[in-house]
Design an enzyme around this catalytic site. Structure first.
Site, PDB file in Angstrom:
ATOM      1  N   GLU A  94       0.886  -1.298  -0.182  1.00  0.00           N
ATOM      2  CA  GLU A  94       0.002  -0.127   0.066  1.00  0.00           C
ATOM      3  C   GLU A  94       0.826   1.332  -0.036  1.00  0.00           C
ATOM      4  OE1 GLU A  94      -3.071  -0.039   2.808  1.00  0.00           O
ATOM      5  OE2 GLU A  94      -3.874   1.875   2.170  1.00  0.00           O
TER       6      GLU A  94
ATOM      7  N   GLU B 180       2.651   8.591   7.406  1.00  0.00           N
ATOM      8  CA  GLU B 180       2.453   7.220   7.777  1.00  0.00           C
ATOM      9  C   GLU B 180       3.370   6.299   7.149  1.00  0.00           C
ATOM     10  OE1 GLU B 180      -1.863   5.905   7.398  1.00  0.00           O
ATOM     11  OE2 GLU B 180      -2.235   7.902   7.544  1.00  0.00           O
TER      12      GLU B 180
ATOM     13  N   ASP C 256      -4.403   3.752  -2.799  1.00  0.00           N
ATOM     14  CA  ASP C 256      -5.666   4.236  -1.880  1.00  0.00           C
ATOM     15  C   ASP C 256      -5.999   5.577  -2.025  1.00  0.00           C
ATOM     16  OD1 ASP C 256      -6.825   5.547   0.501  1.00  0.00           O
ATOM     17  OD2 ASP C 256      -6.201   3.814   1.668  1.00  0.00           O
ATOM     18  N   THR C 257      -7.193   5.984  -2.430  1.00  0.00           N
ATOM     19  CA  THR C 257      -7.566   7.167  -2.795  1.00  0.00           C
ATOM     20  C   THR C 257      -7.294   8.517  -1.810  1.00  0.00           C
ATOM     21  OG1 THR C 257      -9.847   6.886  -2.264  1.00  0.00           O
ATOM     22  CG2 THR C 257      -9.301   6.670  -4.717  1.00  0.00           C
ATOM     23  N   TYR C 258      -7.390   8.088  -0.506  1.00  0.00           N
ATOM     24  CA  TYR C 258      -7.145   8.899   0.640  1.00  0.00           C
ATOM     25  C   TYR C 258      -5.922   9.307   0.670  1.00  0.00           C
ATOM     26  CZ  TYR C 258      -5.872   9.982   5.337  1.00  0.00           C
ATOM     27  OH  TYR C 258      -5.411  10.641   6.359  1.00  0.00           O
ATOM     28  N   HIS C 259      -5.025   8.494   0.521  1.00  0.00           N
ATOM     29  CA  HIS C 259      -3.421   8.598   0.406  1.00  0.00           C
ATOM     30  C   HIS C 259      -3.152   9.536  -0.974  1.00  0.00           C
ATOM     31  CE1 HIS C 259      -2.682   6.637   4.206  1.00  0.00           C
ATOM     32  NE2 HIS C 259      -3.412   5.491   3.410  1.00  0.00           N
TER      33      HIS C 259
ATOM     34  N   HIS D 215      -7.999   0.552  -2.612  1.00  0.00           N
ATOM     35  CA  HIS D 215      -8.802   1.108  -1.371  1.00  0.00           C
ATOM     36  C   HIS D 215      -9.428   2.373  -1.858  1.00  0.00           C
ATOM     37  CE1 HIS D 215      -6.616  -0.762   2.393  1.00  0.00           C
ATOM     38  NE2 HIS D 215      -7.654  -1.637   1.992  1.00  0.00           N
TER      39      HIS D 215
ATOM     40  N   ARG E 233     -11.810  10.294   5.550  1.00  0.00           N
ATOM     41  CA  ARG E 233     -12.201   8.864   5.767  1.00  0.00           C
ATOM     42  C   ARG E 233     -13.584   8.649   6.340  1.00  0.00           C
ATOM     43  NH1 ARG E 233      -8.061   5.484   5.579  1.00  0.00           N
ATOM     44  NH2 ARG E 233      -5.762   5.934   5.972  1.00  0.00           N
TER      45      ARG E 233
ATOM     46  N   GLU F  72     -12.790   1.766   2.602  1.00  0.00           N
ATOM     47  CA  GLU F  72     -12.057   1.962   4.083  1.00  0.00           C
ATOM     48  C   GLU F  72     -12.678   3.237   4.645  1.00  0.00           C
ATOM     49  OE1 GLU F  72      -7.594   0.713   4.952  1.00  0.00           O
ATOM     50  OE2 GLU F  72      -7.785   2.382   3.589  1.00  0.00           O
TER      51      GLU F  72
HETATM   52 MN    MN Z   1      -5.760   1.950   2.756  1.00  0.00          MN
END
Ligand code: MN
Length: 311
Positions: A166, A172, A199-202, A227, A233, A262
């Site tokens: 990921e 992080e 992951d779209t958030y990151h 993700h 989130r 997520e």
């Molecule tokens: Mn994730």
């Protein structure tokens, strides 16, 4: 077996997506633990929300009761995957021999557990810990992480499991924070079973846009896992993530791997994961409503892109 006519009619409804991607949900939407009761609750509610897949947070693979999980999964038509970051004292990216050894044992155990559960995917921050590092990654730490992952990749190939690393934001991890960085890291290892996990958030924090990283990972043959998370989130569609571009890109490259929702809230807490992710406030209370909404949102986005073929 021939299904009954009313079911077939429902399956062919116009709004139904024809994607082969399993659509899933992270277990922490429903339950803060992965004992038999926790898995049973998470899998039942995953299925009820309309998902195909439950992503199990497998932070402690040695404490995980495989037989209990099998019992909890038995009555449901739900696939499982696992995600984790390496635990404290088992950080293979330190290069410290004892930590490297412990970290490799954790990863090997995760593969065996998930193979027992007939899973095809393991993902997450498998190359280090999920935490804010006080300094850049060292060359020795990077090399140690890659050496372990090469062996994990070979075992994963034997088990038929795809292991996706990921890509997370700078707060992080210090190993890589973009698709470009992850693809370079993976190329240096050169194991086919190892892929990139977007992951779209990151991505929303680190990438230039939501389209090109998907293209780059897919063109490298290394887009293994996805993700879907909003910028805060919480509920999909209430933040700043450009989901239109992201889903357009998935469609464009013909992605058919897992797509997992997520979301985290102080309503459901894992003592380790919730603090690592800095979940300090509550963006939802009802995990069932959140999950059903996310399932519809993701399937709707995939379905609308499928109609582009008629344009
Ligand atoms: Mn994730």
């Amino acid at each position: 077996m021939v299904g009954n006519p009313s079911t077939e009619t429902k399956d062919m409804a116009m709004s139904e997506t024809t994607t082969t991607s399993p659509i899933g949900c992270h277990g922490l939407v429903f339950s803060g633990n992965v004992d038999e009761q926790g898995i049973a609750e998470a899998v039942a509610r995953t299925e009820k929300a309309g998902f195909d897949l439950l992503e199990i947070p497998l932070l402690d693979p040695f404490g995980f009761d495989v037989a209990a999980a099998k019992r909890a999964l038995a009555a449901h038509d739900v696939q499982v995957t696992a995600s984790l970051g390496l635990p404290e004292g088992a950080d293979i990216s330190t290069g410290d021999p004892e930590q490297v050894q412990r970290g490799e044992k954790v990863l090997q155990r995760v593969l065996e557990v998930m193979s027992d559960l007939e899973s095809r995917h393991v993902c997450g921050v498998l190359y280090g810990m999920l935490k804010k590092y006080p300094a850049p990654a060292t060359d020795a730490g990077r090399a140690a992480s890659q050496e372990v992952l090469a062996r994990i990749g070979r075992r994963a190939t034997e088990l038929g499991i795809t292991v996706s690393l990921e890509i997370v934001n700078r707060y992080e991890s210090n190993m890589f924070n973009t698709a470009t960085g992850a693809l370079a890291f993976l190329d240096e290892i050169g194991e086919d079973a190892l892929k990139a996990h977007l992951d779209t958030y990151h991505m929303n924090i680190e990438e230039s846009d939501m389209f090109l990283p998907v293209l780059a990972a897919a063109q490298a043959g290394r887009l293994g896992y996805v993700h879907i998370g909003e910028s805060h989130r919480g509920y999909l569609g209430t933040g700043t993530v450009d989901f239109d571009s992201f889903f357009r890109a998935l469609h464009h490259v013909g992605y058919d791997g897992p797509i997992t929702f997520e979301s985290f809230s102080t309503a459901v807490v894992d003592d380790v994961l919730s603090t690592s992710l800095a979940i300090w406030r509550n963006l939802w209370k009802d995990g069932d409503d959140l999950a059903a909404h996310a399932n519809a949102y993701i399937r709707g986005a995939l379905r609308s892109n499928e109609t582009l073929e008629m344009h």
